[in-house]
Design a protein around this motif. Structure first.
Motif, PDB file in Angstrom:
ATOM      1  N   THR A   1      -2.391   2.455  -7.797  1.00 30.42           N
ATOM      2  CA  THR A   1      -3.406   1.543  -7.286  1.00 30.42           C
ATOM      3  C   THR A   1      -4.792   1.917  -7.779  1.00 30.42           C
TER       4      THR A   1
ATOM      5  N   TYR B   1      -7.125   1.038  -5.756  1.00 29.72           N
ATOM      6  CA  TYR B   1      -7.743   1.030  -4.433  1.00 29.72           C
ATOM      7  C   TYR B   1      -7.525   2.367  -3.741  1.00 29.72           C
TER       8      TYR B   1
ATOM      9  N   SER C   1      -5.686   0.827   1.554  1.00 32.39           N
ATOM     10  CA  SER C   1      -5.148  -0.478   1.149  1.00 32.39           C
ATOM     11  C   SER C   1      -3.627  -0.541   1.285  1.00 32.39           C
TER      12      SER C   1
END
Length: 129
Positions: free
Chosen positions: A90, A92, A96
């Motif tokens: 990811t 993020y 998340s």
């Protein structure tokens, strides 16, 4: 690369769900160099579900958390139901990731592909014992 690394995933099929073309290609090449058969890579959730629904046996998976603005969690749930180990990648932060998957290893982009593959290989090895 040690011959041990080349055989790390020998005989294992790994699903790659990643919508960034170059990263998907890099991950797939690295998996193949360690003996894996790669399912995909796919950049759409529907394509990943189709692979699983077609009865293809997968031993592990690398899942990008966000695929074309859709969260990959339906694929993760299906893999978990089948007891197939997987890791997330990811761009993020960990927040998340849905709470039900906080136990799943995740790699922040830019990922260290070799380390991620070693981690996945360890999970696959554990799931087969």
């Amino acid at each position: 690369m040690l011959s041990r690394d080349r055989a790390l995933l020998s005989g294992r099929r790994v699903l790659v769900v990643e919508d960034e073309y170059f990263l998907a290609d890099d991950i797939s090449r690295a998996l193949r160099s360690r003996g894996a058969d790669v399912a995909g890579p796919v950049g759409e959730l529907e394509d990943a579900l189709r692979i699983l629904d077609d009865g293809l046996i997968v031993d592990g998976a690398v899942l990008d958390v966000n695929i074309r603005s859709e969260m990959v969690f339906p694929i993760a749930r299906e893999l978990r139901a089948r007891r197939v180990p997987f890791v997330f990648t990811t761009g993020y932060e960990k927040v998340s990731i849905a709470p039900e998957f906080h136990d799943v290893p995740f790699w922040e982009k830019p990922i260290e592909i070799a380390a991620m593959i070693r981690g996945l290989a360890g999970l696959i090895g554990q799931s087969r014992t």
